[in-house]
Design a protein around this motif. Sequence first.
Motif, PDB file in Angstrom:
ATOM      1  N   SER A   1       0.806  -1.217   0.000  1.00  0.00           N
ATOM      2  CA  SER A   1       0.000   0.000   0.000  1.00  0.00           C
ATOM      3  C   SER A   1       0.842   1.271   0.000  1.00  0.00           C
ATOM      4  O   SER A   1       0.302   2.365   0.072  1.00  0.00           O
ATOM      5  N   ALA A   2       2.152   1.146  -0.084  1.00  0.00           N
ATOM      6  CA  ALA A   2       3.009   2.335  -0.130  1.00  0.00           C
ATOM      7  C   ALA A   2       2.779   3.057  -1.453  1.00  0.00           C
ATOM      8  O   ALA A   2       2.722   2.450  -2.514  1.00  0.00           O
ATOM      9  N   ARG A   3       2.623   4.369  -1.374  1.00  0.00           N
ATOM     10  CA  ARG A   3       2.335   5.175  -2.569  1.00  0.00           C
ATOM     11  C   ARG A   3       3.481   6.144  -2.829  1.00  0.00           C
ATOM     12  O   ARG A   3       4.345   6.344  -1.984  1.00  0.00           O
TER      13      ARG A   3
ATOM     14  N   LEU B   1      18.584   0.009   8.660  1.00  0.00           N
ATOM     15  CA  LEU B   1      17.601   0.495   7.703  1.00  0.00           C
ATOM     16  C   LEU B   1      17.744   2.002   7.557  1.00  0.00           C
ATOM     17  O   LEU B   1      18.067   2.693   8.527  1.00  0.00           O
ATOM     18  N   VAL B   2      17.510   2.507   6.350  1.00  0.00           N
ATOM     19  CA  VAL B   2      17.603   3.937   6.097  1.00  0.00           C
ATOM     20  C   VAL B   2      16.255   4.435   5.579  1.00  0.00           C
ATOM     21  O   VAL B   2      15.474   3.676   5.011  1.00  0.00           O
ATOM     22  N   ASP B   3      16.001   5.709   5.774  1.00  0.00           N
ATOM     23  CA  ASP B   3      14.771   6.313   5.280  1.00  0.00           C
ATOM     24  C   ASP B   3      14.922   6.658   3.806  1.00  0.00           C
ATOM     25  O   ASP B   3      15.989   7.067   3.356  1.00  0.00           O
ATOM     26  N   ALA B   4      13.823   6.497   3.072  1.00  0.00           N
ATOM     27  CA  ALA B   4      13.823   6.809   1.643  1.00  0.00           C
ATOM     28  C   ALA B   4      12.432   7.291   1.261  1.00  0.00           C
ATOM     29  O   ALA B   4      11.451   7.011   1.944  1.00  0.00           O
ATOM     30  N   ILE B   5      12.360   8.024   0.156  1.00  0.00           N
ATOM     31  CA  ILE B   5      11.071   8.508  -0.342  1.00  0.00           C
ATOM     32  C   ILE B   5      10.780   7.778  -1.657  1.00  0.00           C
ATOM     33  O   ILE B   5      11.673   7.555  -2.469  1.00  0.00           O
ATOM     34  N   ILE B   6       9.535   7.370  -1.837  1.00  0.00           N
ATOM     35  CA  ILE B   6       9.156   6.632  -3.037  1.00  0.00           C
ATOM     36  C   ILE B   6       8.982   7.610  -4.190  1.00  0.00           C
ATOM     37  O   ILE B   6       8.181   8.540  -4.109  1.00  0.00           O
ATOM     38  N   LEU B   7       9.734   7.361  -5.266  1.00  0.00           N
ATOM     39  CA  LEU B   7       9.664   8.210  -6.450  1.00  0.00           C
ATOM     40  C   LEU B   7       8.710   7.639  -7.501  1.00  0.00           C
ATOM     41  O   LEU B   7       8.025   8.389  -8.194  1.00  0.00           O
ATOM     42  N   ASP B   8       8.704   6.312  -7.636  1.00  0.00           N
ATOM     43  CA  ASP B   8       7.918   5.693  -8.694  1.00  0.00           C
ATOM     44  C   ASP B   8       7.449   4.314  -8.248  1.00  0.00           C
ATOM     45  O   ASP B   8       8.172   3.599  -7.549  1.00  0.00           O
ATOM     46  N   ARG B   9       6.232   3.947  -8.664  1.00  0.00           N
ATOM     47  CA  ARG B   9       5.684   2.629  -8.362  1.00  0.00           C
ATOM     48  C   ARG B   9       5.063   2.090  -9.644  1.00  0.00           C
ATOM     49  O   ARG B   9       4.105   2.670 -10.161  1.00  0.00           O
TER      50      ARG B   9
ATOM     51  N   LYS C   1      10.421  -2.100   4.453  1.00  0.00           N
ATOM     52  CA  LYS C   1      10.257  -2.746   5.751  1.00  0.00           C
ATOM     53  C   LYS C   1       9.223  -2.041   6.619  1.00  0.00           C
ATOM     54  O   LYS C   1       8.608  -2.661   7.468  1.00  0.00           O
ATOM     55  N   ALA C   2       9.027  -0.745   6.417  1.00  0.00           N
ATOM     56  CA  ALA C   2       8.039  -0.005   7.202  1.00  0.00           C
ATOM     57  C   ALA C   2       7.739   1.314   6.509  1.00  0.00           C
ATOM     58  O   ALA C   2       8.584   1.853   5.792  1.00  0.00           O
ATOM     59  N   ILE C   3       6.537   1.811   6.728  1.00  0.00           N
ATOM     60  CA  ILE C   3       6.167   3.129   6.221  1.00  0.00           C
ATOM     61  C   ILE C   3       6.306   4.108   7.378  1.00  0.00           C
ATOM     62  O   ILE C   3       5.654   3.965   8.399  1.00  0.00           O
ATOM     63  N   VAL C   4       7.196   5.076   7.225  1.00  0.00           N
ATOM     64  CA  VAL C   4       7.463   6.052   8.285  1.00  0.00           C
ATOM     65  C   VAL C   4       6.368   7.106   8.308  1.00  0.00           C
ATOM     66  O   VAL C   4       5.789   7.391   9.350  1.00  0.00           O
ATOM     67  N   SER C   5       6.096   7.701   7.151  1.00  0.00           N
ATOM     68  CA  SER C   5       5.038   8.710   7.084  1.00  0.00           C
ATOM     69  C   SER C   5       4.413   8.685   5.702  1.00  0.00           C
ATOM     70  O   SER C   5       5.059   8.348   4.713  1.00  0.00           O
ATOM     71  N   ARG C   6       3.169   9.036   5.659  1.00  0.00           N
ATOM     72  CA  ARG C   6       2.422   9.063   4.407  1.00  0.00           C
ATOM     73  C   ARG C   6       2.582  10.411   3.738  1.00  0.00           C
ATOM     74  O   ARG C   6       2.775  11.431   4.387  1.00  0.00           O
TER      75      ARG C   6
END
Length: 171
Positions: A90-92, A118-126, A154-159
């Motif tokens: 469900s990650a967008r 684990l490092v934080d990342a932002i989703i650019l494309d799905r 592994k986890a969604i930090v923020s929407r």
Amino acid sequence: MIQETFASSQEDDELDQPKGNKFSWRDRVGCVEAIALICDDNGGKFDQAIRGVRLAVYAYNVKRMPVKQRNQLRRDTMKRLKDIRHMRESARIGDVVRVPKLIDNPLIGGYKKEGRKLVDAIILDRTQISSAYRYRVKRLDDNQIQIGNGHMIKAIVSRANESEGVEHENH
């Protein structure tokens, strides 16, 4: 100093142990979570996953676990596994997620994990390939792009902003 803390942790364990040789839980929720994560990585095989977890960390007298407790553990693990899979799929675009840091593997090509951190990342494309999603993310600490499937997340930090997410879904 180290011996003192080790000795005190052994004393704490002895105080926490129940009397007798009955099976009892220390951390049932943590056990379900650990087994579900392994199940997700190995394709949902509970028997294989339960062998990959050290149950003595989560329960006392593990060898005396009743069949009823094991079956309940299996049911709860499968429920948690469904939740984990749904969350990962469900990650967008625009969500901040936690992923393992992948680096180039010069010996066999491809990528390998750089430690367990684990490092934080932002989703650019799905993009959807058959029945699975392929994600392209940008790590926030070094601005490198990495590509992987839902298992990478592994986890969604923020929407992302909910209104932006709806616009992407409609277009």
